[in-house]
Design a protein around this motif. Structure first.
Motif, PDB file in Angstrom:
ATOM      1  N   ALA A  58       0.825  -1.211   0.000  1.00  0.00           N
ATOM      2  CA  ALA A  58       0.000   0.000   0.000  1.00  0.00           C
ATOM      3  C   ALA A  58       0.859   1.260   0.000  1.00  0.00           C
ATOM      4  O   ALA A  58       0.501   2.263  -0.629  1.00  0.00           O
ATOM      5  N   ALA A  59       1.991   1.210   0.688  1.00  0.00           N
ATOM      6  CA  ALA A  59       2.886   2.377   0.733  1.00  0.00           C
ATOM      7  C   ALA A  59       3.412   2.696  -0.663  1.00  0.00           C
ATOM      8  O   ALA A  59       3.494   3.867  -1.058  1.00  0.00           O
ATOM      9  N   GLU A  60       3.764   1.667  -1.432  1.00  0.00           N
ATOM     10  CA  GLU A  60       4.231   1.886  -2.806  1.00  0.00           C
ATOM     11  C   GLU A  60       3.116   2.489  -3.658  1.00  0.00           C
ATOM     12  O   GLU A  60       3.355   3.379  -4.474  1.00  0.00           O
ATOM     13  N   ARG A  61       1.883   1.985  -3.451  1.00  0.00           N
ATOM     14  CA  ARG A  61       0.756   2.499  -4.217  1.00  0.00           C
ATOM     15  C   ARG A  61       0.476   3.968  -3.893  1.00  0.00           C
ATOM     16  O   ARG A  61       0.265   4.793  -4.791  1.00  0.00           O
ATOM     17  N   VAL A  62       0.492   4.299  -2.611  1.00  0.00           N
ATOM     18  CA  VAL A  62       0.243   5.684  -2.190  1.00  0.00           C
ATOM     19  C   VAL A  62       1.340   6.609  -2.698  1.00  0.00           C
ATOM     20  O   VAL A  62       1.076   7.728  -3.151  1.00  0.00           O
ATOM     21  N   GLU A  63       2.585   6.122  -2.654  1.00  0.00           N
ATOM     22  CA  GLU A  63       3.707   6.935  -3.145  1.00  0.00           C
ATOM     23  C   GLU A  63       3.556   7.230  -4.636  1.00  0.00           C
ATOM     24  O   GLU A  63       3.799   8.354  -5.098  1.00  0.00           O
ATOM     25  N   GLU A  64       3.136   6.221  -5.400  1.00  0.00           N
ATOM     26  CA  GLU A  64       2.947   6.414  -6.831  1.00  0.00           C
ATOM     27  C   GLU A  64       1.800   7.381  -7.111  1.00  0.00           C
ATOM     28  O   GLU A  64       1.897   8.254  -7.989  1.00  0.00           O
ATOM     29  N   GLU A  65       0.706   7.233  -6.357  1.00  0.00           N
ATOM     30  CA  GLU A  65      -0.435   8.143  -6.525  1.00  0.00           C
ATOM     31  C   GLU A  65      -0.040   9.578  -6.188  1.00  0.00           C
ATOM     32  O   GLU A  65      -0.443  10.524  -6.871  1.00  0.00           O
TER      33      GLU A  65
END
Length: 288
Positions: A199-206
């Motif tokens: 989820a952290a990777e996803r939030v960072e990308e967003e």
């Protein structure tokens, strides 16, 4: 030595953080209560510290008073910014520092230099926020943490109380540590950590995409503003420079007879004169 109190160890340098050529923060303390450690280092009207600054080619030096209490030391380290409140989270080695909106840029410093040096000086990760930013961060954290597997409302509250405000914060924990905080098994804690990493990777990308979109929109808006200004046609330019004869109001009026000689007045009708008025005596006819 510019500061003899340091040489004779009356004043002790407790901590130092430096970015060579730019800025240094030094925390000092005195073993003699009669000696002001900061004042002695700065000198009368800054005379002592100025000599050192000159030797370092103009590098800025901040002298701050050391204190064993982080609640006091962190505001000292962030000078000259005025600090509202300090929250300490020992499990993460993090301090959240609240400031008013008008102190935010001063506390952070140019390119983050002030807060970065303060963090090095005290040995804690310092995050500068306004009250609104902290409240917004807590709201986001609650939303994110509720999506974790095996989580309860009590766990979400416990994470936030311990200073966890993002998925990324949870990824620094070992399963045993997370299990201790949340009360779940280590296997369940490992599931939570794995979910948080993804989820952290996803939030960072967003977040990255949102920033890029914002920067692009800002650039387009600026470009549109420039093009609108450049849309003036040659005819519009000519009309501005050489207005038509009838379009310019004239303030001068042509002179008139009345303005030159005054208003016309009717001539008075002349009365005929008699002989008496002319000669001042009676005429011969009148004597007879």
């Amino acid at each position: 030595n510019e500061i003899p109190e340091i040489t004779d160890r009356t004043i002790e340098i407790k901590a130092l953080a430096r970015e060579a050529g730019y800025r240094t923060k030094i925390a000092v303390s005195s073993i003699d209560l009669k000696v002001d450690c900061v004042g002695a280092c700065v000198g009368v009207r800054g005379s002592r510290i100025k000599n050192i600054v000159d030797e370092l080619g103009g590098e800025r030096i901040d002298i701050v008073r050391w204190n064993d209490s982080l609640q006091v030391m962190i505001p000292n380290a962030l000078q000259p910014a005025a600090i509202e409140e300090v929250f300490l989270y020992p499990r993460l080695g993090r301090a959240i520092v609240l400031v008013k909106e008008d102190q935010l840029s001063l506390a952070i410093g140019r390119r983050g230099q002030n807060v970065r040096l303060a963090s090095k000086l005290v040995g804690w990760d310092i995050e500068i926020m306004t009250h609104d930013e902290l409240n917004e961060g807590i709201d986001k954290a609650e939303t994110w943490f509720r999506q974790l597997p095996n989580v309860s409302e009590e766990m979400v509250e416990a994470f936030i109380v311990d200073g966890f405000l993002s998925y990324d914060d949870l990824t620094f924990l070992e399963p045993a540590q997370l299990a201790e905080i949340s009360g779940v098994t280590e296997e369940q804690a490992q599931e939570m950590i794995t979910f948080a990493e993804e989820a952290a990777e996803r939030v960072e990308e967003e977040t990255r995409l949102a920033r890029e979109a914002e920067a692009e929109a800002r650039a387009q808006a600026e470009a549109a503003g420039v093009s609108e200004e450049a849309k003036e046609t040659p005819s519009q330019t000519a009309a501005t420079l050489f207005p038509e004869e009838g379009s310019v109001a004239t303030t001068e009026s042509k002179p008139t007879m009345e303005s030159l000689f005054g208003p016309d007045t009717p001539a008075k009708e002349e009365q005929p004169l008699d002989a008496k008025q002319v000669f001042g005596e009676e005429t011969p006819a009148e004597k007879t």
